[in-house]
Design a protein around this motif. Structure first.
Motif, mmCIF file in Angstrom:
data_model
loop_
_atom_site.group_PDB
_atom_site.id
_atom_site.type_symbol
_atom_site.label_atom_id
_atom_site.label_comp_id
_atom_site.label_asym_id
_atom_site.label_seq_id
_atom_site.Cartn_x
_atom_site.Cartn_y
_atom_site.Cartn_z
ATOM 1 N N PRO A 415 0.773 -1.482 0.087
ATOM 2 C CA PRO A 415 -0.092 -0.221 -0.476
ATOM 3 C C PRO A 415 0.463 1.387 0.232
ATOM 4 C CG PRO A 415 -0.692 -1.567 2.098
ATOM 5 C CD PRO A 415 0.810 -2.305 1.202
ATOM 6 N N ARG A 416 1.788 0.861 0.541
ATOM 7 C CA ARG A 416 2.836 2.105 0.262
ATOM 8 C C ARG A 416 3.820 2.668 -0.689
ATOM 9 N NH1 ARG A 416 3.749 5.939 6.180
ATOM 10 N NH2 ARG A 416 4.642 7.217 4.153
ATOM 11 N N ASN A 417 3.885 1.959 -2.017
ATOM 12 C CA ASN A 417 4.341 2.241 -2.496
ATOM 13 C C ASN A 417 4.573 3.693 -3.497
ATOM 14 O OD1 ASN A 417 2.146 1.745 -3.777
ATOM 15 N ND2 ASN A 417 1.898 0.391 -5.644
ATOM 16 N N CYS A 418 5.352 3.540 -4.867
ATOM 17 C CA CYS A 418 5.014 4.608 -5.062
ATOM 18 C C CYS A 418 3.983 5.403 -6.065
ATOM 19 C CB CYS A 418 6.296 4.829 -6.290
ATOM 20 S SG CYS A 418 6.098 6.516 -7.124
ATOM 21 N N ILE A 419 3.009 6.458 -5.533
ATOM 22 C CA ILE A 419 1.755 6.800 -5.630
ATOM 23 C C ILE A 419 1.498 7.623 -7.464
ATOM 24 C CG2 ILE A 419 2.305 9.409 -4.943
ATOM 25 C CD1 ILE A 419 -1.265 9.021 -4.559
ATOM 26 N N GLY A 420 2.572 8.198 -7.564
ATOM 27 C CA GLY A 420 2.961 8.685 -8.955
ATOM 28 C C GLY A 420 3.614 7.817 -10.272
ATOM 29 N N GLN A 421 4.018 5.934 -9.865
ATOM 30 C CA GLN A 421 4.729 4.724 -10.691
ATOM 31 C C GLN A 421 3.854 5.438 -12.286
ATOM 32 O OE1 GLN A 421 3.571 0.964 -10.565
ATOM 33 N NE2 GLN A 421 3.496 1.883 -8.585
ATOM 34 N N LYS A 422 3.052 5.197 -12.226
ATOM 35 C CA LYS A 422 1.955 5.612 -13.150
ATOM 36 C C LYS A 422 2.278 6.522 -14.643
ATOM 37 C CE LYS A 422 -2.254 2.544 -12.816
ATOM 38 N NZ LYS A 422 -3.547 2.634 -12.705
ATOM 39 N N PHE A 423 2.083 7.970 -13.450
ATOM 40 C CA PHE A 423 2.778 9.065 -14.458
ATOM 41 C C PHE A 423 4.253 9.456 -14.897
ATOM 42 C CE2 PHE A 423 4.102 13.646 -13.543
ATOM 43 C CZ PHE A 423 3.154 14.079 -14.301
ATOM 44 N N ALA A 424 4.564 8.615 -13.984
ATOM 45 C CA ALA A 424 6.377 8.702 -14.185
ATOM 46 C C ALA A 424 6.337 7.523 -16.079
ATOM 47 C CB ALA A 424 7.388 8.154 -13.127
ATOM 48 N N LEU A 425 5.771 6.959 -15.910
ATOM 49 C CA LEU A 425 6.277 5.732 -17.029
ATOM 50 C C LEU A 425 5.850 6.237 -18.373
ATOM 51 C CD1 LEU A 425 5.450 1.864 -15.596
ATOM 52 C CD2 LEU A 425 7.887 3.111 -16.244
ATOM 53 N N ILE A 426 3.811 7.119 -17.987
ATOM 54 C CA ILE A 426 3.893 7.875 -19.587
ATOM 55 C C ILE A 426 4.356 9.443 -19.444
ATOM 56 C CG2 ILE A 426 1.326 9.659 -19.712
ATOM 57 C CD1 ILE A 426 1.023 6.502 -20.418
ATOM 58 N N VAL A 427 5.013 9.871 -18.673
ATOM 59 C CA VAL A 427 5.699 11.167 -19.404
ATOM 60 C C VAL A 427 7.237 10.256 -19.714
ATOM 61 C CG1 VAL A 427 7.124 12.575 -18.300
ATOM 62 C CG2 VAL A 427 5.032 12.218 -17.196
ATOM 63 N N ALA A 428 7.217 9.602 -19.454
ATOM 64 C CA ALA A 428 9.208 9.119 -19.621
ATOM 65 C C ALA A 428 8.383 8.371 -21.592
ATOM 66 C CB ALA A 428 9.481 8.024 -19.137
ATOM 67 N N LYS A 429 7.800 7.866 -21.205
ATOM 68 C CA LYS A 429 6.908 7.090 -22.802
ATOM 69 C C LYS A 429 7.173 8.282 -24.313
ATOM 70 C CE LYS A 429 4.197 3.256 -21.219
ATOM 71 N NZ LYS A 429 3.773 2.568 -20.697
ATOM 72 N N TYR A 430 6.551 9.313 -23.378
ATOM 73 C CA TYR A 430 6.621 10.496 -24.282
ATOM 74 C C TYR A 430 7.570 10.644 -25.043
ATOM 75 C CZ TYR A 430 0.875 11.130 -24.581
ATOM 76 O OH TYR A 430 -0.102 10.908 -24.805
ATOM 77 N N ALA A 431 8.402 10.817 -23.803
ATOM 78 C CA ALA A 431 9.770 11.314 -24.397
ATOM 79 C C ALA A 431 10.558 11.118 -24.733
ATOM 80 C CB ALA A 431 10.951 11.462 -22.883
ATOM 81 N N MET A 432 10.495 9.179 -24.583
ATOM 82 C CA MET A 432 11.459 8.718 -25.340
ATOM 83 C C MET A 432 10.456 8.325 -27.528
ATOM 84 S SD MET A 432 13.797 7.378 -24.785
ATOM 85 C CE MET A 432 14.102 9.153 -24.477
ATOM 86 N N VAL A 433 9.176 9.110 -27.153
ATOM 87 C CA VAL A 433 8.355 9.018 -28.612
ATOM 88 C C VAL A 433 8.953 9.722 -29.290
ATOM 89 C CG1 VAL A 433 6.530 8.871 -29.819
ATOM 90 C CG2 VAL A 433 6.945 7.283 -28.129
ATOM 91 N N TYR A 434 8.791 11.151 -29.073
ATOM 92 C CA TYR A 434 9.176 12.135 -29.521
ATOM 93 C C TYR A 434 10.136 12.378 -29.263
ATOM 94 C CZ TYR A 434 4.977 15.414 -29.156
ATOM 95 O OH TYR A 434 3.429 15.281 -29.111
ATOM 96 N N ILE A 435 11.115 11.752 -29.210
ATOM 97 C CA ILE A 435 12.845 11.861 -29.644
ATOM 98 C C ILE A 435 13.652 10.444 -31.011
ATOM 99 C CG2 ILE A 435 15.506 11.536 -28.966
ATOM 100 C CD1 ILE A 435 14.461 13.034 -26.253
ATOM 101 N N LEU A 436 12.926 9.286 -30.289
ATOM 102 C CA LEU A 436 13.021 8.437 -31.619
ATOM 103 C C LEU A 436 12.878 8.147 -32.823
ATOM 104 C CD1 LEU A 436 13.462 5.793 -28.389
ATOM 105 C CD2 LEU A 436 15.177 6.696 -30.181
ATOM 106 N N LYS A 437 11.296 9.612 -32.888
ATOM 107 C CA LYS A 437 10.531 9.449 -34.218
ATOM 108 C C LYS A 437 11.147 10.203 -34.857
ATOM 109 C CE LYS A 437 7.465 12.913 -32.659
ATOM 110 N NZ LYS A 437 7.358 13.678 -33.637
ATOM 111 N N ASP A 438 12.263 11.408 -34.519
ATOM 112 C CA ASP A 438 13.139 12.027 -34.903
ATOM 113 C C ASP A 438 14.423 12.069 -35.508
ATOM 114 O OD1 ASP A 438 10.869 13.305 -36.466
ATOM 115 O OD2 ASP A 438 10.356 14.688 -34.555
#
Length: 466
Positions: A415-438
């Motif tokens: 229950p005391r795991n990281c509350i923001g883990q989904k948010f962190a992964l989504i932000v990281a996914k967007y960063a990688m897509v925006y860089i690797l597509k170009d």
């Protein structure tokens, strides 16, 4: 209390087992990994160490970790307390709050990280990704390496200030701004301050520690962030303006409490500031660290980078180059790359719990006494060949069948795991897509291979795809 019936290194007077860590001869990552590896083949589910004068149990077994953090959570509801006075603004941090405060606070802030809220942030995160891409395209010298810590620190700060507080800081316009400096410096202490803080915590008895005042983050950065958040909150209240973000959720919760229980409110102004500062500072460090190590691993593993780029290109073509929350969920290899990076390079090397009532460990003759600290070495588990064969090899396919395999605790457990883990992964996914597509990541003679420690040289060439 003393350690009994378990193996541990012979402690040194005053320092216990952490002399090199205290004197900053090794990093916390290096210490936690080496101490875990010393006992991971000892057939013991738990070992011990002395942190200064304090005895600590370190869990070495996946099943016992799950017992403590999940099945028997009522015995280990608290994190390890500092036992000292915190800076007023940080006194109510969710991360350090005891159970009776943590539980209602967590319930109030959890909705901010639901799938619906993350989808609502789509347009904002895309805008931040576009600004990063434009910054890379407009560089004066595209053949010059970029230090990944700075690049992804700016991107992460842009996302966080927009999504969490509705403030468009646009840090790309002024790369040396006061705002960027404040967040980079949030954990930068002088060596003297570092020694004083650790000495107070590790060596002072609890009845003396409680009279000491200590900040877990650099005061200048904390108060700078607090003023930004306070001004944003007051502006919304004064002008009756709303935004769909984290700060608005806290403001709304405070208003509900004002009506339902005005004499026993939890979410007052100080509590709002405390949680807001925690999420932006914690998110800034961990997400930026994840992204810089992803770029490193892709640069030194070009075949993995090519596979990932092919997936991104395929999914974007399928959706007519429309990138959003739903299309990014169709990139399983991207998630595997991120999870494998978190396994090999966890931003935080350990998590802890504090025993709040005596606990009999299953299967062995051991009782963990009330008030005792328990450590879980994230980096130790992640590099244990029992759980991850050939652990130094970067292999995203480890996560092909199971997103959370045995021994993977990068977000904590229970229950005391990281509350923001989904948010962190989504932000990281967007960063990688925006860089690797170009663009592509390329190592050069400036890139440190292998990277040494979490602060190693990560100069990487980001170049239009070759």
């Amino acid at each position: 209390m003393t350690l009994k019936r378990i193996p541990y290194d012979k402690p040194v007077l005053f320092f216990g087992n952490i002399r090199d860590l205290f004197l900053q001869k090794v990093t916390l990552h290096e210490f936690m990994k080496s101490y875990y590896m010393r006992y991971n083949n000892s057939n013991h589910s738990i070992c011990g160490l002395y942190v200064g004068r304090l005895p600590v149990y370190q869990v070495m077994d996946f099943n016992l970790t799950k017992d403590i953090c999940n099945r028997d959570f009522d015995h280990f509801m608290d994190r390890v307390p500092l036992g000292m006075q915190s800076t007023d603004i940080l006194a109510d941090l969710l991360l350090l709050s005891p159970g009776p405060i943590w539980k209602p606070t967590r319930a109030m802030v959890s909705p901010a990280f639901s799938s619906g809220k993350l989808k609502a942030m789509d347009v904002v995160i895309q805008s931040c990704g576009e600004k990063m891409s434009q910054h890379l395209l407009k560089r004066e010298n595209p053949d010059k390496e970029i230090e990944m810590k700075q690049l992804f620190g700016i991107f992460t700060l842009d996302v966080l200030t927009n999504c969490i507080f509705g403030i468009d800081s646009n840090p790309w316009k002024e790369l040396n701004s006061e705002l960027i400096a404040a967040f980079y410096d949030c954990e930068n202490y002088s060596i003297l301050t570092h020694l004083k803080m650790n000495a107070a915590y590790w060596f002072f008895p609890e009845n003396l520690r409680r009279f000491l005042k200590v900040s877990v983050l650099a005061d200048d950065s904390v108060y700078f962030a607090a003023n930004i958040i306070r001004n944003a909150r007051e502006y919304r209240l004064t002008n009756n303006q709303r935004r769909n973000d984290f700060l608005q959720l806290l403001i709304d919760n405070a208003a509900k409490e004002e009506v339902k229980k005005p004499e026993n409110r939890l979410m007052d102004e100080k509590h709002i500031l405390s949680q807001s500062i925690l999420f932006i500072l914690a998110g800034f460090k961990t997400t930026a660290t994840l992204l810089k190590f992803v770029s490193y691993e892709l640069a030194v593993n070009p075949e993995i980078q090519n596979t990932l780029r092919a997936e991104i290109k395929s999914v974007l073509e399928k959706h007519n180059n429309v990138l959003n929350y739903d299309t990014i969920q169709e990139m399983p290899y991207l998630e595997m790359v991120l999870l494998e990076t978190l396994r090999k390079h966890p931003p935080i090397p350990r998590f802890d719990r504090c025993c709040i009532k005596d606990y009999k460990v299953r299967g062995i003759d051991l009782v963990i006494e009330k008030g005792t600290m328990v450590y879980f070495s994230i980096i130790g588990f992640h590099h244990d060949p029992r759980y991850f064969p050939n652990p130094e090899k970067f292999n995203p396919l480890r996560f092909q069948e199971n997103r959370n395999p045995h021994g993977f605790f990068v977000f904590g457990s229970g229950p005391r795991n990281c509350i923001g883990q989904k948010f962190a992964l989504i932000v990281a996914k967007y960063a990688m897509v925006y860089i690797l597509k170009d663009f592509g990541f390329f190592s050069t003679n400036k890139t440190q291979v292998p990277v040494l420690g979490k602060n190693g040289n990560l100069d990487i060439l980001i170049h239009p795809k070759m």
